[in-house]
Design a protein around this motif. Structure first.
Motif, PDB file in Angstrom:
ATOM      1  N   GLN A  95      57.394  16.940   3.525  1.00  0.00           N
ATOM      2  CA  GLN A  95      56.144  18.040   3.827  1.00  0.00           C
ATOM      3  C   GLN A  95      55.946  18.638   2.331  1.00  0.00           C
ATOM      4  OE1 GLN A  95      55.100  17.372   6.496  1.00  0.00           O
ATOM      5  NE2 GLN A  95      55.147  19.330   7.418  1.00  0.00           N
ATOM      6  N   GLU A  96      56.863  18.510   1.264  1.00  0.00           N
ATOM      7  CA  GLU A  96      56.454  19.167   0.139  1.00  0.00           C
ATOM      8  C   GLU A  96      55.657  18.207  -0.612  1.00  0.00           C
ATOM      9  OE1 GLU A  96      56.923  21.659  -3.375  1.00  0.00           O
ATOM     10  OE2 GLU A  96      57.275  22.065  -1.177  1.00  0.00           O
ATOM     11  N   VAL A  97      55.737  16.852  -0.751  1.00  0.00           N
ATOM     12  CA  VAL A  97      55.067  16.000  -1.234  1.00  0.00           C
ATOM     13  C   VAL A  97      53.700  16.105  -0.525  1.00  0.00           C
ATOM     14  CG1 VAL A  97      54.366  13.348  -1.173  1.00  0.00           C
ATOM     15  CG2 VAL A  97      56.663  14.426  -1.703  1.00  0.00           C
ATOM     16  N   LYS A  98      53.464  16.239   0.766  1.00  0.00           N
ATOM     17  CA  LYS A  98      52.197  16.433   1.350  1.00  0.00           C
ATOM     18  C   LYS A  98      51.534  17.543   0.878  1.00  0.00           C
ATOM     19  CE  LYS A  98      50.394  16.131   5.835  1.00  0.00           C
ATOM     20  NZ  LYS A  98      50.798  16.261   7.629  1.00  0.00           N
ATOM     21  N   ARG A  99      52.133  18.659   0.713  1.00  0.00           N
ATOM     22  CA  ARG A  99      51.499  19.998   0.344  1.00  0.00           C
ATOM     23  C   ARG A  99      51.129  19.726  -1.141  1.00  0.00           C
ATOM     24  NH1 ARG A  99      52.678  24.255  -2.920  1.00  0.00           N
ATOM     25  NH2 ARG A  99      54.638  23.399  -3.299  1.00  0.00           N
ATOM     26  N   LEU A 100      51.881  19.409  -2.083  1.00  0.00           N
ATOM     27  CA  LEU A 100      51.225  19.250  -3.392  1.00  0.00           C
ATOM     28  C   LEU A 100      50.469  18.018  -3.422  1.00  0.00           C
ATOM     29  CD1 LEU A 100      55.001  18.743  -5.079  1.00  0.00           C
ATOM     30  CD2 LEU A 100      53.431  20.755  -5.203  1.00  0.00           C
ATOM     31  N   SER A 101      50.364  17.079  -2.699  1.00  0.00           N
ATOM     32  CA  SER A 101      49.343  16.234  -2.792  1.00  0.00           C
ATOM     33  C   SER A 101      47.726  16.935  -2.380  1.00  0.00           C
ATOM     34  CB  SER A 101      49.318  15.177  -1.869  1.00  0.00           C
ATOM     35  OG  SER A 101      50.367  14.161  -2.201  1.00  0.00           O
ATOM     36  N   LYS A 102      47.645  17.741  -1.257  1.00  0.00           N
ATOM     37  CA  LYS A 102      46.565  18.456  -1.007  1.00  0.00           C
ATOM     38  C   LYS A 102      46.554  19.488  -2.169  1.00  0.00           C
ATOM     39  CE  LYS A 102      47.058  18.762   3.984  1.00  0.00           C
ATOM     40  NZ  LYS A 102      47.397  19.483   5.077  1.00  0.00           N
ATOM     41  N   GLU A 103      47.385  20.084  -2.864  1.00  0.00           N
ATOM     42  CA  GLU A 103      46.835  21.080  -3.901  1.00  0.00           C
ATOM     43  C   GLU A 103      46.536  20.213  -5.173  1.00  0.00           C
ATOM     44  OE1 GLU A 103      49.466  24.010  -7.037  1.00  0.00           O
ATOM     45  OE2 GLU A 103      50.424  23.131  -5.128  1.00  0.00           O
ATOM     46  N   ASN A 104      47.092  19.100  -5.225  1.00  0.00           N
ATOM     47  CA  ASN A 104      46.506  18.128  -6.478  1.00  0.00           C
ATOM     48  C   ASN A 104      44.914  17.698  -6.285  1.00  0.00           C
ATOM     49  OD1 ASN A 104      46.527  16.760  -8.745  1.00  0.00           O
ATOM     50  ND2 ASN A 104      47.710  14.740  -7.784  1.00  0.00           N
ATOM     51  N   GLU A 105      44.805  17.433  -5.004  1.00  0.00           N
ATOM     52  CA  GLU A 105      43.294  17.002  -4.743  1.00  0.00           C
ATOM     53  C   GLU A 105      42.426  18.279  -4.842  1.00  0.00           C
ATOM     54  OE1 GLU A 105      40.095  14.744  -3.655  1.00  0.00           O
ATOM     55  OE2 GLU A 105      42.122  14.089  -3.959  1.00  0.00           O
TER      56      GLU A 105
ATOM     57  N   GLU B  60      38.317  20.853  -8.108  1.00  0.00           N
ATOM     58  CA  GLU B  60      37.764  22.250  -8.892  1.00  0.00           C
ATOM     59  C   GLU B  60      37.563  21.730 -10.486  1.00  0.00           C
ATOM     60  OE1 GLU B  60      40.900  25.137  -8.799  1.00  0.00           O
ATOM     61  OE2 GLU B  60      40.384  25.407  -6.448  1.00  0.00           O
ATOM     62  N   LEU B  61      38.279  20.935 -11.091  1.00  0.00           N
ATOM     63  CA  LEU B  61      38.040  20.363 -12.386  1.00  0.00           C
ATOM     64  C   LEU B  61      36.733  19.778 -12.350  1.00  0.00           C
ATOM     65  CD1 LEU B  61      39.308  20.133 -15.418  1.00  0.00           C
ATOM     66  CD2 LEU B  61      40.381  17.866 -14.365  1.00  0.00           C
ATOM     67  N   GLU B  62      36.621  18.544 -11.306  1.00  0.00           N
ATOM     68  CA  GLU B  62      35.414  18.103 -11.474  1.00  0.00           C
ATOM     69  C   GLU B  62      34.150  19.200 -11.443  1.00  0.00           C
ATOM     70  OE1 GLU B  62      34.365  14.930 -11.953  1.00  0.00           O
ATOM     71  OE2 GLU B  62      36.619  14.797 -12.514  1.00  0.00           O
ATOM     72  N   LEU B  63      34.226  20.020 -10.441  1.00  0.00           N
ATOM     73  CA  LEU B  63      33.237  21.238 -10.468  1.00  0.00           C
ATOM     74  C   LEU B  63      32.936  21.858 -11.939  1.00  0.00           C
ATOM     75  CD1 LEU B  63      31.226  22.410  -8.472  1.00  0.00           C
ATOM     76  CD2 LEU B  63      32.833  24.177  -8.093  1.00  0.00           C
ATOM     77  N   LEU B  64      34.099  22.239 -12.554  1.00  0.00           N
ATOM     78  CA  LEU B  64      34.016  22.829 -13.741  1.00  0.00           C
ATOM     79  C   LEU B  64      33.247  22.051 -14.810  1.00  0.00           C
ATOM     80  CD1 LEU B  64      37.213  24.585 -14.055  1.00  0.00           C
ATOM     81  CD2 LEU B  64      35.133  25.544 -13.737  1.00  0.00           C
ATOM     82  N   LYS B  65      33.601  20.592 -14.901  1.00  0.00           N
ATOM     83  CA  LYS B  65      33.054  19.763 -15.863  1.00  0.00           C
ATOM     84  C   LYS B  65      31.464  19.622 -15.610  1.00  0.00           C
ATOM     85  CE  LYS B  65      36.945  16.631 -16.566  1.00  0.00           C
ATOM     86  NZ  LYS B  65      37.411  15.211 -16.215  1.00  0.00           N
ATOM     87  N   LYS B  66      31.173  19.652 -14.421  1.00  0.00           N
ATOM     88  CA  LYS B  66      29.630  19.647 -13.999  1.00  0.00           C
ATOM     89  C   LYS B  66      28.936  21.191 -14.617  1.00  0.00           C
ATOM     90  CE  LYS B  66      30.102  16.636 -10.313  1.00  0.00           C
ATOM     91  NZ  LYS B  66      29.829  16.376  -8.550  1.00  0.00           N
TER      92      LYS B  66
END
Length: 97
Positions: A66-76, A81-87
């Motif tokens: 469950q923790e890995v799943k939560r961290l994967s979602k947060e990472n995505e 957000e990073l891609e949006l900021l780059k744009k």
């Protein structure tokens, strides 16, 4: 069919009956109305993690998953957000000129 939840104390006592008092798994299974495979899983989890086994109402592996799943979602989400900021960075540089 709803899945049964067992407390940490119940699991620890069941494991203690098997390991400390040397009762056979089949005997403990019938006495506590818990499937033998479940007891074997609890014993192996206890042997692997000791007193830190059985956090909350789930198994340690389930909680880790469950923790890995939560961290994967947060990472995505952070990647998006990073891609949006780059744009938008291109637009911000143009306005500063």
């Amino acid at each position: 069919m709803k899945r049964k939840n067992y407390s940490k104390a119940f699991k620890s006592q069941a494991v203690s009956l098997i390991l400390t008092e040397a009762h056979p798994v089949r005997f403990v299974s019938k006495q506590l109305d818990v499937h033998e495979n479940t007891l074997y899983r609890w014993v192996s989890e206890y042997e692997k993690y000791g007193e830190r086994a059985f956090p909350g109402h789930g198994s340690r592996e389930f909680i880790s998953q469950q923790e890995v799943k939560r961290l994967s979602k947060e990472n995505e989400k952070l990647r998006e957000e990073l891609e949006l900021l780059k744009k938008f960075q291109v637009f911000l540089k143009q306005k500063q000129r």
